[in-house]
Design a protein around this motif. Structure first.
Motif, PDB file in Angstrom:
ATOM      1  N   MET A  16       3.645  -6.608  -9.591  1.00  0.00           N
ATOM      2  CA  MET A  16       3.919  -5.168  -8.815  1.00  0.00           C
ATOM      3  C   MET A  16       4.335  -3.927  -9.814  1.00  0.00           C
ATOM      4  SD  MET A  16       5.993  -3.464  -5.433  1.00  0.00           S
ATOM      5  CE  MET A  16       5.913  -5.556  -4.308  1.00  0.00           C
ATOM      6  N   SER A  17       2.959  -2.505  -9.633  1.00  0.00           N
ATOM      7  CA  SER A  17       3.462  -2.023 -10.860  1.00  0.00           C
ATOM      8  C   SER A  17       4.031  -1.086  -9.801  1.00  0.00           C
ATOM      9  CB  SER A  17       1.866  -1.372 -10.874  1.00  0.00           C
ATOM     10  OG  SER A  17       1.431  -0.983  -9.698  1.00  0.00           O
ATOM     11  N   ARG A  18       4.797  -0.089 -10.751  1.00  0.00           N
ATOM     12  CA  ARG A  18       5.819   0.880 -10.435  1.00  0.00           C
ATOM     13  C   ARG A  18       5.157   1.563  -9.012  1.00  0.00           C
ATOM     14  NH1 ARG A  18       8.609   5.637 -12.702  1.00  0.00           N
ATOM     15  NH2 ARG A  18      10.616   5.811 -11.660  1.00  0.00           N
ATOM     16  N   SER A  19       3.729   2.207  -9.697  1.00  0.00           N
ATOM     17  CA  SER A  19       3.413   2.940  -8.328  1.00  0.00           C
ATOM     18  C   SER A  19       3.293   2.255  -7.088  1.00  0.00           C
ATOM     19  CB  SER A  19       2.191   3.697  -8.818  1.00  0.00           C
ATOM     20  OG  SER A  19       1.310   2.631  -9.144  1.00  0.00           O
ATOM     21  N   THR A  20       2.986   1.350  -6.742  1.00  0.00           N
ATOM     22  CA  THR A  20       2.929   0.209  -6.256  1.00  0.00           C
ATOM     23  C   THR A  20       4.246  -0.359  -5.090  1.00  0.00           C
ATOM     24  OG1 THR A  20       0.840  -0.733  -6.837  1.00  0.00           O
ATOM     25  CG2 THR A  20       2.176  -1.676  -4.589  1.00  0.00           C
ATOM     26  N   ARG A  21       4.802  -0.251  -5.939  1.00  0.00           N
ATOM     27  CA  ARG A  21       6.362  -0.146  -5.608  1.00  0.00           C
ATOM     28  C   ARG A  21       7.457   1.380  -4.857  1.00  0.00           C
ATOM     29  NH1 ARG A  21       8.360  -2.296 -10.440  1.00  0.00           N
ATOM     30  NH2 ARG A  21       9.683  -0.177 -11.048  1.00  0.00           N
ATOM     31  N   LEU A  22       6.911   1.764  -5.414  1.00  0.00           N
ATOM     32  CA  LEU A  22       7.394   3.537  -5.039  1.00  0.00           C
ATOM     33  C   LEU A  22       6.789   3.377  -3.607  1.00  0.00           C
ATOM     34  CD1 LEU A  22       7.328   5.539  -8.551  1.00  0.00           C
ATOM     35  CD2 LEU A  22       8.980   4.034  -7.219  1.00  0.00           C
ATOM     36  N   PHE A  23       5.337   2.668  -3.833  1.00  0.00           N
ATOM     37  CA  PHE A  23       4.652   3.447  -2.745  1.00  0.00           C
ATOM     38  C   PHE A  23       5.544   2.743  -1.045  1.00  0.00           C
ATOM     39  CE2 PHE A  23       1.216   2.057   0.259  1.00  0.00           C
ATOM     40  CZ  PHE A  23       1.013   3.538   1.245  1.00  0.00           C
ATOM     41  N   GLU A  24       5.783   1.772  -1.486  1.00  0.00           N
ATOM     42  CA  GLU A  24       6.118   0.384  -1.199  1.00  0.00           C
ATOM     43  C   GLU A  24       7.289   0.575  -0.174  1.00  0.00           C
ATOM     44  OE1 GLU A  24       5.319  -2.310   0.487  1.00  0.00           O
ATOM     45  OE2 GLU A  24       3.109  -2.275  -0.052  1.00  0.00           O
ATOM     46  N   ILE A  25       8.509   1.320  -1.107  1.00  0.00           N
ATOM     47  CA  ILE A  25      10.039   1.628  -1.140  1.00  0.00           C
ATOM     48  C   ILE A  25       9.887   2.869  -0.168  1.00  0.00           C
ATOM     49  CG2 ILE A  25      12.014   2.909  -1.788  1.00  0.00           C
ATOM     50  CD1 ILE A  25      11.769   1.501  -4.549  1.00  0.00           C
ATOM     51  N   VAL A  26       9.341   3.984  -0.018  1.00  0.00           N
ATOM     52  CA  VAL A  26       8.512   4.751   1.243  1.00  0.00           C
ATOM     53  C   VAL A  26       8.269   3.962   2.246  1.00  0.00           C
ATOM     54  CG1 VAL A  26       7.580   7.038   1.658  1.00  0.00           C
ATOM     55  CG2 VAL A  26       7.829   6.663  -0.555  1.00  0.00           C
ATOM     56  N   GLN A  27       7.476   3.512   2.335  1.00  0.00           N
ATOM     57  CA  GLN A  27       6.814   2.409   3.466  1.00  0.00           C
ATOM     58  C   GLN A  27       8.256   2.205   3.872  1.00  0.00           C
ATOM     59  OE1 GLN A  27       3.740   4.316   4.371  1.00  0.00           O
ATOM     60  NE2 GLN A  27       2.904   2.869   4.601  1.00  0.00           N
ATOM     61  N   LEU A  28       8.663   1.177   3.416  1.00  0.00           N
ATOM     62  CA  LEU A  28      10.020   0.424   4.122  1.00  0.00           C
ATOM     63  C   LEU A  28      11.021   1.500   4.334  1.00  0.00           C
ATOM     64  CD1 LEU A  28      11.122  -2.245   1.315  1.00  0.00           C
ATOM     65  CD2 LEU A  28       9.845  -2.414   3.468  1.00  0.00           C
ATOM     66  N   LEU A  29      11.454   2.800   3.871  1.00  0.00           N
ATOM     67  CA  LEU A  29      12.531   3.598   4.484  1.00  0.00           C
ATOM     68  C   LEU A  29      11.875   4.448   5.465  1.00  0.00           C
ATOM     69  CD1 LEU A  29      13.645   5.448   1.404  1.00  0.00           C
ATOM     70  CD2 LEU A  29      14.680   3.719   2.274  1.00  0.00           C
ATOM     71  N   ARG A  30      10.540   4.580   5.959  1.00  0.00           N
ATOM     72  CA  ARG A  30       9.663   5.227   6.798  1.00  0.00           C
ATOM     73  C   ARG A  30       9.952   3.854   8.120  1.00  0.00           C
ATOM     74  NH1 ARG A  30       3.933   6.549   6.735  1.00  0.00           N
ATOM     75  NH2 ARG A  30       3.887   7.898   7.747  1.00  0.00           N
ATOM     76  N   ALA A  31       9.408   2.812   7.833  1.00  0.00           N
ATOM     77  CA  ALA A  31       9.926   1.572   9.490  1.00  0.00           C
ATOM     78  C   ALA A  31      11.353   1.778   9.778  1.00  0.00           C
ATOM     79  CB  ALA A  31       9.274   0.946   8.473  1.00  0.00           C
ATOM     80  N   ALA A  32      12.285   1.444   8.915  1.00  0.00           N
ATOM     81  CA  ALA A  32      13.884   1.551   9.285  1.00  0.00           C
ATOM     82  C   ALA A  32      13.807   2.203  10.415  1.00  0.00           C
ATOM     83  CB  ALA A  32      14.132   1.565   7.515  1.00  0.00           C
ATOM     84  N   ASP A  33      14.731   1.740  11.145  1.00  0.00           N
ATOM     85  CA  ASP A  33      15.576   2.549  12.192  1.00  0.00           C
ATOM     86  C   ASP A  33      17.058   2.477  11.859  1.00  0.00           C
ATOM     87  OD1 ASP A  33      16.738   0.196  12.340  1.00  0.00           O
ATOM     88  OD2 ASP A  33      16.491  -0.245  14.451  1.00  0.00           O
ATOM     89  N   ARG A  34      17.341   2.519  10.329  1.00  0.00           N
ATOM     90  CA  ARG A  34      18.576   2.605  10.382  1.00  0.00           C
ATOM     91  C   ARG A  34      18.998   2.603   8.223  1.00  0.00           C
ATOM     92  NH1 ARG A  34      21.453  -2.709  12.525  1.00  0.00           N
ATOM     93  NH2 ARG A  34      20.538  -2.018  14.449  1.00  0.00           N
TER      94      ARG A  34
END
Length: 226
Positions: free
Chosen positions: A1-19
């Motif tokens: 997984m490239s760094r740019s993809t990983r940064l995007f995935e982290i943002v998506q995880l944080l957006r979806a998290a309720d805590r």
């Protein structure tokens, strides 16, 4: 997984998290080290992405942050919607609910970007030609794959022979006639495929295999027929 993809995935995880999500949880989901997560969080904060939190406590994304649109083509939207509709065959109720939610988000995004006249295929989660119902919840299998957590399973083969095994789950395969769990079987010391409708019982174990998971998955993929 490239760094740019990983940064995007982290943002998506944080957006979806309720805590708040801990760095350890993010590392497990992305199959990377804690040090990598800390560096990526620092990079996002340096880019003025509103990530709050700290190591050992957890991270969250302040409300109001939006990522750029995906700019999907009409054919790409249709391909996604067809795939979501086919989940109706699996019998996995959690995935079916997620499919409806994802379809609604795609429809809203397309309508917002292209105007109210944009046509989005309707999502009909048909159960036609449904796959055999699995005795165990497929969500348990999916969670174990995502978390790289070992499973204890009770399995019966085509001849009716029953066995108890500890496996390292790697992937779920959705065939025309069945759902199959691909895993490393500790009893056989080799890769094995288990039909979900023959898994009589299963439970997640405490032991995980985070470090071995990427290499195991690559080896399994290399063994598959082309």
């Amino acid at each position: 997984m490239s760094r740019s993809t990983r940064l995007f995935e982290i943002v998506q995880l944080l957006r979806a998290a309720d805590r708040p999500l801990t760095a350890r949880r993010i590392a497990a989901l992305l199959e990377v080290s804690l040090r990598t997560v800390y560096r990526d969080i620092a990079a996002l904060q340096a880019m003025r992405v509103p990530v709050d939190g700290q190591a050992g406590v957890g991270y969250l994304l302040r409300p109001g942050f939006e990522v750029p649109p995906l700019n999907l083509s009409p054919e790409e939207v249709e391909a996604i919607m067809v795939g979501l509709a086919l989940l109706g065959r699996t019998g996995d109720s959690a995935l079916q609910r997620a499919a409806v939610g994802a379809g609604a988000k795609i429809a809203a995004a397309v309508s917002r970007d292209a105007g109210s006249e944009a046509a989005v295929p309707a999502l009909y989660a048909s159960g036609w030609n449904a796959l055999p119902r699995a005795p165990t919840d497929l969500a348990v299998l999916r969670d174990a794959i995502r978390e790289a957590r070992k499973l204890g399973v009770v399995y019966t083969d085509a001849a009716g022979r029953r066995s108890e095994r500890t496996v390292r789950p790697l992937a779920l395969l959705f065939y025309i006639e069945s759902v199959v769990l691909a895993a490393w079987c500790e009893l056989r010391s080799d890769f094995r495929h288990f039909r979900a409708d023959r898994i009589l019982a299963c439970c997640g174990l405490e032991e995980r295999f985070l470090r071995e998971a990427p290499a195991l998955r690559r080896r399994w993929q290399d063994c598959q027929p082309t």
